[in-house]
Design an enzyme around this catalytic site. Sequence first.
Site, short mmCIF file in Angstrom:
data_model
loop_
_atom_site.label_atom_id
_atom_site.label_comp_id
_atom_site.label_asym_id
_atom_site.label_seq_id
_atom_site.Cartn_x
_atom_site.Cartn_y
_atom_site.Cartn_z
N MET A 70 54.03 22.70 11.32
CA MET A 70 54.52 21.61 10.49
C MET A 70 55.41 20.69 11.31
O MET A 70 56.33 21.15 11.98
CB MET A 70 55.27 22.21 9.29
CG MET A 70 55.92 21.17 8.39
SD MET A 70 54.69 20.04 7.62
CE MET A 70 55.68 18.53 7.54
N GLU A 71 55.11 19.38 11.21
CA GLU A 71 55.70 18.38 12.09
C GLU A 71 57.09 17.92 11.70
O GLU A 71 57.43 16.76 11.92
CB GLU A 71 54.77 17.16 12.15
CG GLU A 71 54.68 16.34 10.84
CD GLU A 71 53.53 16.71 9.93
OE1 GLU A 71 53.05 17.85 10.05
OE2 GLU A 71 53.13 15.89 9.10
N GLU A 75 46.93 12.62 9.09
CA GLU A 75 46.27 13.81 9.63
C GLU A 75 45.07 13.47 10.50
O GLU A 75 44.83 14.10 11.51
CB GLU A 75 45.87 14.75 8.49
CG GLU A 75 47.05 15.31 7.71
CD GLU A 75 48.05 16.04 8.60
OE1 GLU A 75 47.74 16.36 9.76
OE2 GLU A 75 49.17 16.29 8.12
N HIS A 82 49.05 17.74 18.37
CA HIS A 82 48.89 17.26 16.99
C HIS A 82 50.26 17.02 16.34
O HIS A 82 50.53 15.94 15.82
CB HIS A 82 48.09 18.32 16.21
CG HIS A 82 47.88 18.00 14.75
ND1 HIS A 82 46.66 17.72 14.20
CD2 HIS A 82 48.75 17.93 13.71
CE1 HIS A 82 46.79 17.48 12.90
NE2 HIS A 82 48.06 17.62 12.58
N GLU A 83 51.11 18.03 16.42
CA GLU A 83 52.42 17.91 15.74
C GLU A 83 53.32 16.90 16.44
O GLU A 83 54.11 16.21 15.79
CB GLU A 83 53.11 19.27 15.65
CG GLU A 83 52.29 20.38 14.99
CD GLU A 83 51.78 20.05 13.60
OE1 GLU A 83 52.36 19.18 12.93
OE2 GLU A 83 50.77 20.67 13.18
N GLU A 133 56.16 20.25 3.29
CA GLU A 133 55.10 19.31 2.97
C GLU A 133 54.11 19.96 2.01
O GLU A 133 53.73 21.09 2.23
CB GLU A 133 54.36 18.85 4.23
CG GLU A 133 53.49 17.64 3.97
CD GLU A 133 52.71 17.18 5.20
OE1 GLU A 133 52.61 17.95 6.17
OE2 GLU A 133 52.20 16.06 5.17
ZN LIG Z 1 49.12 17.30 10.80
#
Ligand SMILES: [Zn+2]
Length: 889
Positions: free
Chosen positions: A302-303, A359, A336-337, A167
């Site tokens: 990182m998701e 985000e 979050h991820e 990303e």
């Molecule tokens: Zn994020």
Amino acid sequence: MKLIRTALFTASLTRYVGAMLAVVLVASGAARAEPIFSFDATPGKLPKTVIPINYAIELKPDAENLVLPGVEVIDIDVREPTARLTLNAVNITIAAVTVDGGAERADVALDAATETATFTFAQPLAAGAHRLRIEFTAQINKFDRGFFFVDYPTDSGVKRLLSSKLEPADARRIFPCWDEPAFKASIALTVRVPRQFLAVGNMPVVREEPLDPNMKIVTFAPTPKMSTYLFVLTVGELERITAEAEGATIGVVTTAGKAANGKFALDSAVKLLAWFNDYFGVRYPLPKLDLIAVPGGFGGAMENWGGITFFESRLLFDPAINSDSARRGIFSIIAHEMAHQWFGDLVTMAWWDNLWLNEGFATWMATKAAEQFHPQWQSWLNGYGQKQFAMSLDARRTSHPIQQPVANESEAMIAFDAITYNKGQALIRMLENYLGEAAFRDGIRAYMAAHAYGNTTTADLWRALERVGHKPVTEIAASFTEQDGVPLILAETACDGDKQRLALRQDRFVVAPSRTAALPSRTWQIPVVVGKVGGAPSADLALLRGSTEIPAGSCGEAIKINLGDIGYYRVAYGPASAAALAKAMPRMSATDRVNFLADGWAMVQAGRAEPSSYLALVENVGVDDRRPVWDQIIAAFSALNRLSRGRPERPALQRYISAKLRPVLNRLGWDGSGSGDDDDTLLRSALIRVLGEVGDEAVMAEARRRFAEFLRDPKSLPLALRDPVTHVVGIAADRATYDTLLTLARKSTVTSERLRYYFAAAAARDPALARATLDLALGDEVPGTIVTGLIGTVASSGEQPELAWAFLQKNYDSLLAKQGSQFRDQFIANFMTNFSDESRAAELAAFAPVQATSGGRMMTGRAREVIAISADLKARALPSVDAWIRQRK
Ligand SMILES: [Zn+2]
């Protein structure tokens, strides 16, 4: 994606309701409305005449020679006949391109500037389905762009693993592809790796076949339709622990020998999966979800869909090494991820101008999840600083709307900032509070169901929320998403006999150097919460337009705006209101006290109030007050201490700071009885750090004594004290202590422990030791991920910004080669904000490399403004702080 040090921020959504007087909406201004998603109208560079349907990719990573040969077969849909086909590729050589099994090869033209490859065929391709075959060789990088390698220490020597980080726009460094989020396609991956390697991708492995005595071929199940930036591949000598949850397999993947430290992460992920399935109303769509600990290469998380990557110390928890409070950060980043697996991965923003929605939502959801599973952390209250940080950036001329045009990749990269994450989070929280928790959730459920496997704009979300919530959302939201800036509410009470009335007026909150022209005025639609301090419960909701006046209890009663600290705005109180509130501070909730202090300090920064007004408020705070309250004060004191570097008056300021903070540490003591994961433990840590930074002799002596004892008997120093004690020892280190810190760093194979000692060494104030740290940053010893952090620490805690800047200029080229373009576009500009002299702003402007990209120019403009604001604050505020301190002697 999470780039910066995660804070653990969350809190109680309902605690303020008991004291609520009214929710009013100060409204004015019309907002433009963004259209809902349409593929053809989505920004981007690639022509939309050809669409990828499926990529079948075979990769043969060569870890020794750092090359990545591959072959891909792409099923495409040609929407109108064309002989030219343009897709993304960068740092890739393309050996052959054929179509539909034909022998004829396309001409290949690579364009490094636009990061594209154009294939030209002798005959136009007819509209309809075609199959493209591409042979290519990509590179394996040293830094986190594309496919990268990490060399990490183990008990049996240095090992190498390979992983990916894509990303916003680096899938094109691994395989030629339509590397824009709206081009969703399925991906079927096959990879050749050494037989002792574990290969982890987005989907489960369906087959492993030996190729020869050393190598094997690993085949993954094909993914559903997805955006390329969410592709993941990690290979190495890895191990995996798993648990079953809700029909999916959850895994934690680590380098060999560390899987047991993934237990907390695994347990958290299992709980979160069930909760998210319920919240989103759509089950997690993939058969497995791996959390992958990468011991270097990139700094955050990182998701990637089905295979989230984390910098190792953000994911693993070793009870023998990590303080109990480390679990807060780990939980928050996992939440979050994982929220992104739906919000971002399943439903994806059409283009990077809507990055904030991804985000902001994931950041908000991480805090909400922490409140759900760990209410004792009080994550909204303790995380108050996230919104404060966003507002401090957003008050400047160089701020940007959270929804901003993104022209290219360097700009997409810098869009990952606190405005995107934290203002986004604050806006979503304010809207949830305005619509109500259940209506907001139902809107999210409808949005997920309607757009699964597709793309959206924010307009799609507002539409879903409006349908369910039966309240206007688009216009309120647009006033916060489509324009920059922080609303300021001017509030003053007036008595009318025994009764009191409150007048509210809207303005724009600005922090700017004094010499600059006024910023354009703005108006917002602001859900405002007003209440009596400690008053009777009420939950009226009123919709008012423009400035307004409302009844507010009896004459002299303390009335607070932004009760509960949920709103994204600042409040400036008139003299009568301010006096009543200052007196009422002890009766406020901690949340409101923090908010009141933070607004008070912001008014000093903006030149709207004298520093004495803030310092007088600090006098009303008891030594037994809560951690976030003292944390706000520590932040303000630290800013004053930084600005006063080199001034003759600094020792007096530092003595004043010690005199205010030492009694708080004395109350807590060095050896508390807390669990290690309680506010007292965390406050103690923060106090030791800041008292060390301002040179408090007693604290430094005690830290040195405890560190010496720790070297004799490691068990003597509680885990929760190891970071602050080591940091303070590092600041005052002599050569022998410095060498001891480095020895400890080199001895450990645990990333979080190595970082603790390297960063403590980097805080050394002795110039010779600062030079030694800078030399270390140039070599290969420290993980590439922390090189810029070490240089920044030499400048900040080490107080040697001049040395570090000279070093950066001298070694710019070799650091750029090691660190990649973020070093040029972001780090240099951020680094220069260590200075508060206008001459440094000019030096930054004249430093040619930062002017090379539009992203770099933007960051440079922002940094120059920060330096100018610091210079101005120094000139304006410090003399009056000096006077305040002299007066109080
Ligand atoms: Zn994020």
